[in-house]
Design an enzyme around this catalytic site. Structure first.
Site, short mmCIF file in Angstrom:
data_model
loop_
_atom_site.label_atom_id
_atom_site.label_comp_id
_atom_site.label_asym_id
_atom_site.label_seq_id
_atom_site.Cartn_x
_atom_site.Cartn_y
_atom_site.Cartn_z
N LYS A 1 0.83 -1.20 0.00
CA LYS A 1 0.00 0.00 0.00
C LYS A 1 0.87 1.26 0.00
O LYS A 1 2.09 1.18 0.12
CB LYS A 1 -0.97 -0.03 1.18
CG LYS A 1 -1.88 -1.27 1.17
CD LYS A 1 -2.92 -1.27 0.05
CE LYS A 1 -3.45 -2.64 -0.33
NZ LYS A 1 -4.23 -3.35 0.63
C1 LIG Z 1 -5.27 -4.51 0.95
C2 LIG Z 1 -6.76 -4.35 0.95
C3 LIG Z 1 -7.55 -4.71 2.04
C4 LIG Z 1 -7.01 -5.43 3.23
O1 LIG Z 1 -5.95 -4.79 3.83
P1 LIG Z 1 -5.08 -5.59 4.92
O2 LIG Z 1 -4.38 -4.50 5.67
O3 LIG Z 1 -4.13 -6.45 4.14
O4 LIG Z 1 -6.00 -6.37 5.76
C5 LIG Z 1 -8.90 -4.45 1.99
N1 LIG Z 1 -9.46 -3.87 0.92
C6 LIG Z 1 -8.74 -3.54 -0.17
C7 LIG Z 1 -9.42 -2.88 -1.33
C8 LIG Z 1 -7.37 -3.78 -0.20
O5 LIG Z 1 -6.66 -3.49 -1.28
#
Ligand SMILES: *Cc1c(COP(=O)(O)O)cnc(C)c1O
Length: 390
Positions: free
Chosen positions: A194
């Site tokens: 992210k």
């Molecule tokens: C990465 C992601 C999540 C989950 O995030 P985590 O921190 O890995 O639990 C949820 N929704 C979307 C759209 C994502 O890209």
């Protein structure tokens, strides 16, 4: 990232994964300080990160979690979503978006995505509302804000909560306000791919003290301390507090976030310069600086290609370039098919899900790396017989 280092690197050029976190030396030193300090779990660093994220989000309350997935689940719970309820969400997202709805016992009601933005088609949300609808859960896909005016107008009119899956959208904005600084319940992800990371982690942004206390209970064993300092347990809470080691990573990342996002925007712009004119792939809609470009996801011209997407990904890998897939449409996943959803009901999400590829985009890349990706893409598509506009 589990991409094997340099397995397919050419002699002169290192392997380009589709995402790579950038952790600077100051952050590594800060992590070492926490490890040496004797206090490594939730403490001063976590409190500081919550406070700095709160400043980033216009002073709203921020609660850190071990993942966005857990934060979303707690947000649904705090919003009063229960078994038998319905939550409206998009057919085009990571499975976590819908899985957390199922985990509350509620039913996800999918609305198709728009082709150009990949976001939920806000104009179709209202017709999906029934007497059981409790909440709307939009996703700011790739860091492009959804139509917040329409989503929140519908929510107000029908008395619904909004839980924004803003996993892609830290640093994005809507009409000049940051995502997270406006809205109802907003969840960010700090997974390594992210826009900023805490290794694993997430955050829930909210407004109300009473709900924040409920979040604390959900996050840490349902423990409440009374005024004298005695401990009681008042809820069957879970356990999803972030460590100070992770928070130290996050503090170093947050300091660089605007710089990282500026680079992401510039790299996305380079992709557009390279890819828009020849029409070889279908790029997502262009955007201004309100977009924070978590991922760059064109659609392959599968109908004009002699190979499938998996072969395309493999051939790019052989040229030293990592390509991801974000995401197969949720209603087409086995779990959701077994629950009775039909992918054909969501034609745009189905098309995106089958043809999308994620090209490398991370802050340590240069414009010439983008050019290299585009050269490889053209070469692989030429091998596959696909031609662009003549
Ligand atoms: C990465 C992601 C999540 C989950 O995030 P985590 O921190 O890995 O639990 C949820 N929704 C979307 C759209 C994502 O890209």
């Amino acid at each position: 990232m589990n991409i094997p280092a340099c397995t397919a690197a050419t002699e002169t050029q290192p392997y380009l994964p589709f995402a790579r976190p950038h952790i600077d030396e100051a952050t590594i030193d800060a992590v070492a300080d926490v490890l040496r300090s004797g206090w490594i779990t939730t403490g001063a660093r976590s409190a500081q990160l919550e406070s700095e994220l709160s400043d980033f989000c216009g002073g709203r309350i921020v609660k850190l979690f071990t993942s966005a997935t857990t934060a979303l689940e707690v947000a649904l719970n705090v919003a009063g979503v229960r078994a038998g309820d319905e939550v409206i969400t998009t057919a085009m997202s990571f499975a976590a978006t819908a899985n957390v709805i199922l985990r509350t016992g509620a039913r996800p009601v999918f609305v198709d995505a728009e082709l150009a933005t990949r976001n939920i088609d806000a104009s179709r949300v209202e017709t999906a509302i029934t007497s059981r609808t409790r909440a709307i859960m939009p996703v700011h896909f790739a860091g492009r804000p959804v139509d917040m005016d329409t989503v929140y107008a519908i929510a107000r009119k029908h008395g619904l909560r909004v839980i924004e899956d803003a996993a892609h959208a830290l640093g994005a904005s809507w009409r000049g306000s940051r995502i997270g600084a406006i809205g109802d319940l907003v969840v960010f992800s700090f997974h390594p791919n992210k826009n900023m990371t805490t290794i694993e982690g997430g955050a829930l942004v909210l407004d109300h003290e009473v709900e924040a206390r409920n979040v604390d209970l959900q996050r840490f064993h349902g423990i409440r301390r009374d005024a004298k300092g005695d401990i009681d347990v008042v809820a069957a809470g879970g356990k999803s507090n972030l460590t100070d080691v992770a928070a130290a990573v996050g503090l170093g990342q947050l300091r660089r976030l605007e710089e990282f996002n500026a680079r992401r925007r510039d790299l996305a712009e380079r992709y557009f310069e390279q890819l828009v004119d020849d029409g070889l792939v279908e790029t997502p809609a262009r955007a201004d600086d309100s977009h924070c470009w978590h991922i760059f996801t064109p659609l392959l011209p599968l109908e004009r290609m002699a190979i499938g997407r998996a072969d395309f990904v493999r051939r790019m890998h052989e040229r030293g370039i990592g390509v991801g897939v974000h995401y197969p449409a949720i209603p087409g996943l086995s779990l959701y098919r077994e629950l009775g959803y039909e992918l054909e009901d969501y034609p745009n999400a189905a098309r995106i899900g089958s043809a999308t590829v994620t090209l490398p985009l991370f802050p340590a890349m240069s414009r010439s790396d983008v050019d290299r990706v585009c050269r490889a893409l053209r070469a692989v598509l030429a091998e596959a017989g696909a031609r662009g506009r003549t």
